[in-house]
Design an enzyme around this catalytic site. Structure first.
Site, short mmCIF file in Angstrom:
data_model
loop_
_atom_site.label_atom_id
_atom_site.label_comp_id
_atom_site.label_asym_id
_atom_site.label_seq_id
_atom_site.Cartn_x
_atom_site.Cartn_y
_atom_site.Cartn_z
CB THR A 14 -7.17 2.89 0.63
OG1 THR A 14 -6.53 3.13 1.71
CG2 THR A 14 -6.25 2.22 -0.23
CE LYS A 46 -7.78 -0.01 3.13
NZ LYS A 46 -8.17 1.42 3.11
N GLY A 58 1.12 -2.45 -1.92
CA GLY A 58 0.13 -1.67 -1.55
C GLY A 58 -0.91 -1.66 -2.49
CB SER A 137 -9.54 8.43 -1.97
OG SER A 137 -10.59 7.49 -2.39
CB ALA A 168 -5.24 10.60 7.92
CB CYS A 171 -8.33 12.26 2.13
SG CYS A 171 -9.37 10.83 1.01
CB THR A 174 -7.20 8.75 4.11
OG1 THR A 174 -7.20 8.88 2.73
CG2 THR A 174 -5.83 8.20 4.52
#
Length: 186
Positions: A14, A46, A58, A137, A168, A171, A174
């Site tokens: 994540t 998370k 996290g 990631s 986001a 990736c 994400t």
């Protein structure tokens, strides 16, 4: 994080970002869980509060690993109340030496009002040089964005939100479903 058995789909982590600025510490994480090329969940949580709300954390890694490590950290925080660094060092020692725990492939970001730390199963307990850390990631994308924004006028939460949006957009592991926790810092 890739699984070691080539017959299984690769699990990708994540993006978790922590920013400490202006008397606040904020951790944000996206909600995407991917297995291979498939998004299996878009709203996973998370990022959590620990130690009766005095610590935020996290996690990047497998869900079962997250629950295990959060439970172990919670126990260490009860054993060493008000001593986040000590609790994290003790957790990391266990993580490296316990036969079950050392198989966990994960990373955590945790913070209280005074300290921010990155924990890994490799034995790392790291405090950032600046007020920004990221894992997962999309961590490097979020980290780069946050570092570019940290000297500006945005507050810590705005930096986390903007940086996670950028991550986001770049990736594929994400998404934009964020969970954000905030603490007043010393």
């Amino acid at each position: 994080m890739a699984q070691t058995d080539d017959r299984l789909p690769q699990m990708h982590a994540t993006t978790i970002l922590m920013v400490r600025k202006g008397g606040r510490v904020v951790i944000g994480g996206d909600g995407q869980v991917s297995l291979g090329q498939t998004i299996v969940k878009g709203n996973a949580r998370k990022v959590r509060r620990l130690a009766k709300g005095t610590v935020i954390g996290g996690f990047a890694g497998a869900t079962a690993d997250a629950f295990t490590l959060f439970e172990r950290l919670e126990a260490k925080l009860e054993q060493y109340p008000g001593q986040l660094t000590r609790a994290c060092v003790e957790l990391t020692k266990d993580w490296r030496t316990d036969r079950y725990l050392r198989r966990l492939e994960a990373m955590m970001l945790v913070a209280d009002k005074e300290v921010s730390l990155l924990l890994s199963g490799a034995g790392d307990v790291l405090e950032p040089e600046t007020g920004v850390m990221a894992i997962g990631s999309g961590g490097n994308y979020a980290l780069s964005a946050a570092r570019a924004l940290e000297d500006g006028e945005l507050d810590a939460e705005a930096i986390v939100r903007r940086s996670m949006k950028i991550a986001a957009e770049i990736c594929v592991y994400t998404n934009g479903n964020l969970v954000i926790e905030t603490l007043d810092a010393a």
